[in-house]
Scaffold this active site. Structure first.
Site, PDB file in Angstrom:
ATOM      1  N   THR A 202       1.002  -1.238   0.090  1.00 16.52           N
ATOM      2  CA  THR A 202      -0.006   0.075  -0.061  1.00 16.52           C
ATOM      3  C   THR A 202       0.988   1.167  -0.022  1.00 16.52           C
ATOM      4  O   THR A 202       1.793   1.080   0.512  1.00 16.52           O
ATOM      5  CB  THR A 202      -0.798  -0.235   1.299  1.00 16.52           C
ATOM      6  OG1 THR A 202      -1.766  -1.225   1.258  1.00 16.52           O
ATOM      7  CG2 THR A 202      -1.433   1.454   1.398  1.00 16.52           C
ATOM      8  N   ARG A 230     -15.043  -6.311   0.512  1.00 19.62           N
ATOM      9  CA  ARG A 230     -14.345  -5.571   1.676  1.00 19.62           C
ATOM     10  C   ARG A 230     -13.677  -4.435   1.440  1.00 19.62           C
ATOM     11  O   ARG A 230     -13.104  -4.253   0.366  1.00 19.62           O
ATOM     12  CB  ARG A 230     -13.422  -6.689   2.125  1.00 19.62           C
ATOM     13  CG  ARG A 230     -12.394  -6.378   3.101  1.00 19.62           C
ATOM     14  CD  ARG A 230     -11.097  -5.768   2.872  1.00 19.62           C
ATOM     15  NE  ARG A 230     -10.217  -5.712   3.763  1.00 19.62           N
ATOM     16  CZ  ARG A 230      -8.835  -5.051   3.895  1.00 19.62           C
ATOM     17  NH1 ARG A 230      -8.564  -4.369   2.746  1.00 19.62           N
ATOM     18  NH2 ARG A 230      -8.114  -5.103   4.905  1.00 19.62           N
ATOM     19  N   GLY A 232     -10.998  -1.777   3.149  1.00 25.20           N
ATOM     20  CA  GLY A 232      -9.915  -1.801   4.173  1.00 25.20           C
ATOM     21  C   GLY A 232      -9.930  -0.255   4.832  1.00 25.20           C
ATOM     22  O   GLY A 232     -10.836   0.531   4.809  1.00 25.20           O
ATOM     23  N   ASP A 233      -8.869   0.127   5.660  1.00 23.67           N
ATOM     24  CA  ASP A 233      -8.615   1.150   6.215  1.00 23.67           C
ATOM     25  C   ASP A 233      -8.265   2.427   5.604  1.00 23.67           C
ATOM     26  O   ASP A 233      -8.450   3.397   5.687  1.00 23.67           O
ATOM     27  CB  ASP A 233      -7.559   1.018   7.492  1.00 23.67           C
ATOM     28  CG  ASP A 233      -6.328   0.595   6.730  1.00 23.67           C
ATOM     29  OD1 ASP A 233      -6.425  -0.303   5.818  1.00 23.67           O
ATOM     30  OD2 ASP A 233      -5.262   1.441   7.170  1.00 23.67           O
ATOM     31  N   THR A 252      -0.512   1.592   7.017  1.00 21.78           N
ATOM     32  CA  THR A 252      -0.390   0.438   6.088  1.00 21.78           C
ATOM     33  C   THR A 252      -0.236  -0.772   7.008  1.00 21.78           C
ATOM     34  O   THR A 252       0.282  -0.585   8.036  1.00 21.78           O
ATOM     35  CB  THR A 252       0.954   0.362   5.142  1.00 21.78           C
ATOM     36  OG1 THR A 252       0.903  -0.764   4.597  1.00 21.78           O
ATOM     37  CG2 THR A 252       2.182   0.962   5.600  1.00 21.78           C
ATOM     38  N   GLY A 253      -1.096  -1.794   6.611  1.00 23.86           N
ATOM     39  CA  GLY A 253      -1.013  -2.678   7.459  1.00 23.86           C
ATOM     40  C   GLY A 253      -2.226  -3.657   7.358  1.00 23.86           C
ATOM     41  O   GLY A 253      -3.229  -3.502   6.339  1.00 23.86           O
ATOM     42  N   GLY A 255      -5.683  -3.914   7.477  1.00 18.88           N
ATOM     43  CA  GLY A 255      -6.808  -2.750   7.895  1.00 18.88           C
ATOM     44  C   GLY A 255      -7.780  -3.106   8.725  1.00 18.88           C
ATOM     45  O   GLY A 255      -8.254  -2.084   9.426  1.00 18.88           O
TER      46      GLY A 255
HETATM   47  N1  ASP Z   1      -4.107  -1.433   4.804  1.00 19.26           N
HETATM   48  C1  ASP Z   1      -4.283  -1.936   3.495  1.00 19.26           C
HETATM   49  C2  ASP Z   1      -5.817  -2.563   3.671  1.00 19.26           C
HETATM   50  O1  ASP Z   1      -6.153  -3.426   4.684  1.00 19.26           O
HETATM   51  C3  ASP Z   1      -3.498  -2.965   3.171  1.00 19.26           C
HETATM   52  C4  ASP Z   1      -1.941  -2.488   3.304  1.00 19.26           C
HETATM   53  O2  ASP Z   1      -1.732  -1.608   3.992  1.00 19.26           O
HETATM   54  O3  ASP Z   1      -1.147  -3.246   2.853  1.00 19.26           O
HETATM   55  O4  ASP Z   1      -6.301  -2.385   2.698  1.00 19.26           O
END
Ligand code: ASP
Length: 333
Positions: A202, A230, A232-233, A252-253, A255
């Protein structure tokens, strides 16, 4: 000439007053990114792309453009690169589609824009900015968001544009693992397929402009094998992205955890209400996500040009550029 004088002034003041002031920080995703799994060639490619994005953002800064323009300039470069999970190179959903989310927030007046679940907008960050600047709404999704982007004259592409072999293979790997380990799924009881990192790359940027205004933006393809539309964040203001007059944050991570922890807003709230410094506020937020069972990282930049880039994964593609144009990029812990 004028630019040279400004650069000289910045250089002299940094020299005499010491403290380094950053004007932009970026990330290209956090996850199981280890030196062992990386080739030198790949590492160089990632570093070169991060540097290119920082240079593009810095150019906007030197021209006196807004922090929103700087964020856009940096993120577009990362979205156009297949290395990152945003725009071209986005991961695949369980339905074998690339479904994109993005958001932007401008700290000055807390205006924000986001798009979610789109398949045809070449640069999702541009659409998020258009939502912020040219609509009465904050978040648009799916076909409506695509219709809006088209009306705004943004580039629309065939969904095939986003396809890359690496992400396709990634989906097959996760699906295979999922089929081998059918488990009852809940937020606190995740299936074995989650043992394979499903989030990589991301992208996000936070910038400070010459007027002292902060903007933060995030763009993603989400998580590999995501289901049922779905979201995400990344497109959720306060979760993946947040900015006010004091600080800007992009996460990032995993979500789902960033949403439940209202991660980006939490960093800002810790500074605003508890008087925490940037580094403490950012680190504590990642620690809280870890305690919940989540992983990832974030980047943050405050109004004085301080940065924080905490993460609890093996690596996070990240970088920053200072007021005098010095660029730093890092990948591993
Ligand atoms: N945060 C992003 C999500 O969950 C994914 C990512 O940051 O790699 O959609």
């Amino acid at each position: 000439m004028k630019n040279a004088a400004v650069t000289l002034f910045i250089f002299i003041s940094t020299f005499f007053f010491g403290q380094k002031k950053y004007v932009m920080v970026i990330h290209g995703g956090a996850g199981t990114i280890t030196r062992e799994a990386m080739t030198q060639e790949k590492e160089n490619a990632y570093k070169a792309k991060l540097t290119e994005a920082l240079k593009a953002g810095y150019k906007e800064f030197t021209y006196g453009k807004t922090s929103v323009e700087a964020v856009a300039a940096a993120i577009v470069i990362l979205e156009d690169s297949p290395l990152f999970n945003a725009g071209k190179g986005a991961v695949f959903t369980s339905d074998e589609k690339n479904e994109l989310d993005a958001s932007i927030m401008s700290g000055k007046n807390k205006s924000a824009g986001a798009i979610a679940g789109v398949h045809t907008i070449k640069n999702p960050i541009k659409a998020a900015i258009a939502v912020m600047e040219k609509s009465e709404h904050v978040m648009l999704s799916g076909e409506g968001a695509e219709k809006f982007a088209k009306l705004q004259g943004l580039e629309i592409v065939d969904p095939k544009y986003f396809w890359t072999k690496e992400r396709w293979d990634g989906l097959q790997k996760v699906k295979k693992k999922e089929a081998q380990n059918p488990t009852k799924i809940s937020q606190n009881n995740l299936p074995a397929s989650y043992e394979i990192d499903q989030k990589f790359g991301t992208v996000g940027a936070v910038a400070l402009d010459r007027k002292g205004n902060i903007a933060a933006g995030t763009s993603t393809g989400g998580m590999t094998n995501k289901k049922y539309g779905r979201i995400g964040d990344a497109p959720i203001i306060g979760a993946g992205t947040y900015a006010n007059t004091q600080v800007g944050i992009s996460g990032t991570g995993w979500g789902e955890f960033f949403i439940r922890a209202t991660a980006a807003r939490t960093v800002a709230a810790k500074m605003e209400y508890l008087n925490k410094d940037l580094k403490t506020a950012a680190q504590e937020t990642i620690d809280e996500i870890e305690k919940m069972g989540g992983d990832g990282g974030l980047i943050a930049l405050d109004k004085d040009g301080n940065i924080a880039m905490p993460f609890n994964t093996a690596g996070m593609y990240r970088g920053a550029v200072s007021e005098n144009g010095e660029i730093e990029v890092e990948i591993y812990k």
